[in-house]
Design a protein around this motif. Structure first.
Motif, PDB file in Angstrom:
ATOM      1  N   PRO B   8       0.829  -1.209   0.000  1.00 10.99           N
ATOM      2  CA  PRO B   8       0.000   0.000   0.000  1.00 10.99           C
ATOM      3  C   PRO B   8       0.859   1.253   0.000  1.00 10.99           C
ATOM      4  CG  PRO B   8       0.204  -0.841   2.222  1.00 10.99           C
ATOM      5  CD  PRO B   8       0.947  -1.812   1.339  1.00 10.99           C
ATOM      6  N   GLN B   9       0.237   2.402  -0.167  1.00  9.23           N
ATOM      7  CA  GLN B   9       0.973   3.670  -0.074  1.00  9.23           C
ATOM      8  C   GLN B   9       1.295   4.005   1.368  1.00  9.23           C
ATOM      9  OE1 GLN B   9      -1.639   6.423  -2.282  1.00  9.23           O
ATOM     10  NE2 GLN B   9       0.084   6.695  -3.682  1.00  9.23           N
ATOM     11  N   ASN B  10       0.354   3.688   2.243  1.00 14.44           N
ATOM     12  CA  ASN B  10       0.528   3.931   3.672  1.00 14.44           C
ATOM     13  C   ASN B  10       0.129   2.681   4.432  1.00 14.44           C
ATOM     14  OD1 ASN B  10       1.085   7.008   3.955  1.00 14.44           O
ATOM     15  ND2 ASN B  10      -0.583   6.843   2.494  1.00 14.44           N
ATOM     16  N   LEU B  11       0.845   2.410   5.501  1.00 16.51           N
ATOM     17  CA  LEU B  11       0.583   1.206   6.286  1.00 16.51           C
ATOM     18  C   LEU B  11       0.866   1.504   7.749  1.00 16.51           C
ATOM     19  CD1 LEU B  11      -0.034  -1.835   6.392  1.00 16.51           C
ATOM     20  CD2 LEU B  11       2.348  -2.274   5.808  1.00 16.51           C
ATOM     21  N   THR B  12      -0.122   1.236   8.584  1.00 14.43           N
ATOM     22  CA  THR B  12       0.052   1.395  10.029  1.00 14.43           C
ATOM     23  C   THR B  12      -0.109   0.037  10.685  1.00 14.43           C
ATOM     24  OG1 THR B  12      -0.804   3.650   9.972  1.00 14.43           O
ATOM     25  CG2 THR B  12      -0.782   2.548  12.105  1.00 14.43           C
ATOM     26  N   ALA B  13       0.823  -0.299  11.551  1.00 13.14           N
ATOM     27  CA  ALA B  13       0.806  -1.608  12.192  1.00 13.14           C
ATOM     28  C   ALA B  13       1.097  -1.453  13.680  1.00 13.14           C
ATOM     29  CB  ALA B  13       1.857  -2.517  11.549  1.00 13.14           C
ATOM     30  N   GLN B  14       0.745  -2.487  14.423  1.00 12.10           N
ATOM     31  CA  GLN B  14       1.095  -2.547  15.830  1.00 12.10           C
ATOM     32  C   GLN B  14       2.404  -3.316  15.983  1.00 12.10           C
ATOM     33  OE1 GLN B  14      -1.289  -0.025  16.909  1.00 12.10           O
ATOM     34  NE2 GLN B  14      -0.543  -1.162  18.688  1.00 12.10           N
ATOM     35  N   GLU B  15       3.160  -2.909  16.960  1.00 15.26           N
ATOM     36  CA  GLU B  15       4.422  -3.586  17.232  1.00 15.26           C
ATOM     37  C   GLU B  15       4.220  -5.093  17.312  1.00 15.26           C
ATOM     38  OE1 GLU B  15       6.405  -2.006  20.630  1.00 15.26           O
ATOM     39  OE2 GLU B  15       8.091  -3.384  20.491  1.00 15.26           O
ATOM     40  N   GLY B  16       5.092  -5.839  16.646  1.00 19.92           N
ATOM     41  CA  GLY B  16       5.017  -7.285  16.664  1.00 19.92           C
ATOM     42  C   GLY B  16       4.335  -7.883  15.448  1.00 19.92           C
ATOM     43  N   GLU B  17       3.607  -7.078  14.700  1.00 19.66           N
ATOM     44  CA  GLU B  17       2.879  -7.594  13.544  1.00 19.66           C
ATOM     45  C   GLU B  17       3.833  -7.949  12.395  1.00 19.66           C
ATOM     46  OE1 GLU B  17      -1.480  -5.393  14.032  1.00 19.66           O
ATOM     47  OE2 GLU B  17      -0.185  -4.930  12.323  1.00 19.66           O
ATOM     48  N   PHE B  18       3.377  -8.866  11.564  1.00 16.16           N
ATOM     49  CA  PHE B  18       4.066  -9.246  10.326  1.00 16.16           C
ATOM     50  C   PHE B  18       3.599  -8.292   9.234  1.00 16.16           C
ATOM     51  CE2 PHE B  18       6.307 -12.183   7.638  1.00 16.16           C
ATOM     52  CZ  PHE B  18       5.626 -12.164   6.431  1.00 16.16           C
ATOM     53  N   ILE B  19       4.543  -7.716   8.519  1.00 14.03           N
ATOM     54  CA  ILE B  19       4.224  -6.673   7.542  1.00 14.03           C
ATOM     55  C   ILE B  19       4.666  -7.121   6.153  1.00 14.03           C
ATOM     56  CG2 ILE B  19       4.922  -4.361   6.768  1.00 14.03           C
ATOM     57  CD1 ILE B  19       5.093  -3.717   9.843  1.00 14.03           C
ATOM     58  N   THR B  20       3.832  -6.821   5.173  1.00  8.43           N
ATOM     59  CA  THR B  20       4.180  -7.087   3.778  1.00  8.43           C
ATOM     60  C   THR B  20       3.958  -5.836   2.944  1.00  8.43           C
ATOM     61  OG1 THR B  20       3.633  -9.443   3.925  1.00  8.43           O
ATOM     62  CG2 THR B  20       3.644  -8.443   1.727  1.00  8.43           C
ATOM     63  N   ILE B  21       4.956  -5.486   2.162  1.00  6.21           N
ATOM     64  CA  ILE B  21       4.867  -4.383   1.204  1.00  6.21           C
ATOM     65  C   ILE B  21       5.112  -4.989  -0.171  1.00  6.21           C
ATOM     66  CG2 ILE B  21       5.886  -2.205   0.448  1.00  6.21           C
ATOM     67  CD1 ILE B  21       6.770  -1.800   3.392  1.00  6.21           C
ATOM     68  N   ASN B  22       4.275  -4.599  -1.121  1.00  2.00           N
ATOM     69  CA  ASN B  22       4.331  -5.203  -2.449  1.00  2.00           C
ATOM     70  C   ASN B  22       4.839  -4.224  -3.497  1.00  2.00           C
ATOM     71  OD1 ASN B  22       3.057  -7.851  -1.882  1.00  2.00           O
ATOM     72  ND2 ASN B  22       1.364  -6.541  -1.245  1.00  2.00           N
ATOM     73  N   CYS B  23       5.467  -4.785  -4.515  1.00  2.00           N
ATOM     74  CA  CYS B  23       6.004  -4.001  -5.624  1.00  2.00           C
ATOM     75  C   CYS B  23       5.747  -4.755  -6.913  1.00  2.00           C
ATOM     76  CB  CYS B  23       7.496  -3.768  -5.416  1.00  2.00           C
ATOM     77  SG  CYS B  23       8.309  -2.897  -6.777  1.00  2.00           S
ATOM     78  N   SER B  24       5.093  -4.097  -7.856  1.00  2.79           N
ATOM     79  CA  SER B  24       4.881  -4.682  -9.173  1.00  2.79           C
ATOM     80  C   SER B  24       5.518  -3.790 -10.217  1.00  2.79           C
ATOM     81  CB  SER B  24       3.377  -4.809  -9.461  1.00  2.79           C
ATOM     82  OG  SER B  24       2.769  -5.708  -8.566  1.00  2.79           O
ATOM     83  N   TYR B  25       6.051  -4.389 -11.257  1.00  8.01           N
ATOM     84  CA  TYR B  25       6.714  -3.615 -12.291  1.00  8.01           C
ATOM     85  C   TYR B  25       6.289  -4.136 -13.653  1.00  8.01           C
ATOM     86  CZ  TYR B  25       9.894  -7.588 -11.826  1.00  8.01           C
ATOM     87  OH  TYR B  25      10.420  -8.849 -11.740  1.00  8.01           O
ATOM     88  N   SER B  26       6.455  -3.300 -14.660  1.00  4.52           N
ATOM     89  CA  SER B  26       5.889  -3.630 -15.970  1.00  4.52           C
ATOM     90  C   SER B  26       6.951  -3.758 -17.055  1.00  4.52           C
ATOM     91  CB  SER B  26       4.874  -2.566 -16.378  1.00  4.52           C
ATOM     92  OG  SER B  26       5.479  -1.292 -16.400  1.00  4.52           O
ATOM     93  N   VAL B  27       8.224  -3.687 -16.681  1.00  2.00           N
ATOM     94  CA  VAL B  27       9.305  -3.728 -17.664  1.00  2.00           C
ATOM     95  C   VAL B  27      10.260  -4.866 -17.336  1.00  2.00           C
ATOM     96  CG1 VAL B  27       9.164  -1.270 -18.167  1.00  2.00           C
ATOM     97  CG2 VAL B  27      10.654  -2.064 -16.315  1.00  2.00           C
ATOM     98  N   GLY B  28      11.068  -5.235 -18.329  1.00  2.00           N
ATOM     99  CA  GLY B  28      12.103  -6.220 -18.061  1.00  2.00           C
ATOM    100  C   GLY B  28      13.187  -5.609 -17.187  1.00  2.00           C
ATOM    101  N   ILE B  29      13.671  -6.395 -16.235  1.00  2.00           N
ATOM    102  CA  ILE B  29      14.644  -5.845 -15.311  1.00  2.00           C
ATOM    103  C   ILE B  29      15.842  -6.779 -15.173  1.00  2.00           C
ATOM    104  CG2 ILE B  29      12.818  -4.673 -14.020  1.00  2.00           C
ATOM    105  CD1 ILE B  29      13.310  -6.719 -11.736  1.00  2.00           C
TER     106      ILE B  29
END
Lengths: 112, 110
Positions: B8-29
């Motif tokens: 997400p653009q913004n993410l709020t979590a509580q201490e101890g939580e498992f967090i995931t941030i995602n990234c998608s791309y549209s070009v060859g890398i």
């Protein structure tokens, strides 16, 4: 931490004045980059260098020029600053072998 | 459409939580980078990966080249993890110019 410094760290200037930002590295890395960071845009490449006197344009190069006369120094010049160039400017370096980039501390430039 | 999209653009979590941030791309890398920008503005490289998975402490980064997607995971999150996390892709060829996502602002509350 990689040895990268930027100067000045903060600058306020008036529209129409020339401004030069300096990036200095002590790592002897071949590649050097200038980015600007703006809300809603993230980091964008202005110019980069792949060796002494070898530079090329990035995606937002209009209004900017660069020079690299020594491996350790990469200068970014705004020939005639405009308010749209108010931003935070980051320099970065990379070693061709690893491609990992190391960033300087940034320069906050305000054009009034 | 940006070549690199983060969620997400913004993410709020509580201490101890498992967090995931995602990234998608549209070009060859040739490689994908995860960076961390501290509240004071400094940018630090966390990972550079071109396949599979990397782990450093409580941080794990994965990439799926076929799906053009990467994730950054933080286990047992802590308030000191509060920062902006930036995904960037290297398109290979000359040098290692990066194209950046707009970043994910993470806030971890105690």
């Amino acid at each position: 931490d990689a040895g990268i410094t930027q100067s000045p760290r903060h600058k306020v200037t008036e529209t129409g004045t020339p401004v030069t930002l300096r990036c200095h590295q002590t790592e002897n890395h071949r590649y050097m980059y200038w980015y600007r960071q703006d809300p809603g845009h993230g980091l964008r490449l202005i110019h980069y260098s792949y060796g002494v006197k070898d530079t090329d344009k990035g995606e937002v190069s209009d209004g900017y020029s660069v020079s690299r006369s020594k491996t350790e120094d990469f200068l970014l010049t705004l020939e005639s600053a405009t308010s749209s160039q108010t931003s935070v400017y980051f320099c970065a370096i990379s070693d061709r072998d690893t491609y990992e980039q190391y960033f300087g501390p940034g320069t906050r430039l305000t054009v009034t | 459409k940006n070549e690199v999209e983060q969620s997400p653009q913004n993410l709020t979590a509580q201490e101890g939580e498992f967090i995931t941030i995602n990234c998608s791309y549209s070009v060859g890398i040739s490689a994908l980078h995860w960076l961390q920008q501290h509240p004071g503005g400094g940018i630090v490289s966390l990972f550079m990966l071109s396949s599979g998975k990397k782990k450093h402490g409580r941080l794990i980064a994965t990439i799926n080249i076929q799906e053009k997607h990467s994730s950054l995971h933080i286990t047992a999150s802590h308030p000191r993890d509060s920062a902006v996390y930036i995904c960037a892709v290297a398109r290979g060829g000359s040098g290692s110019r990066l194209t950046f996502g707009e970043g994910t602002q993470l806030t971890v509350n105690p």
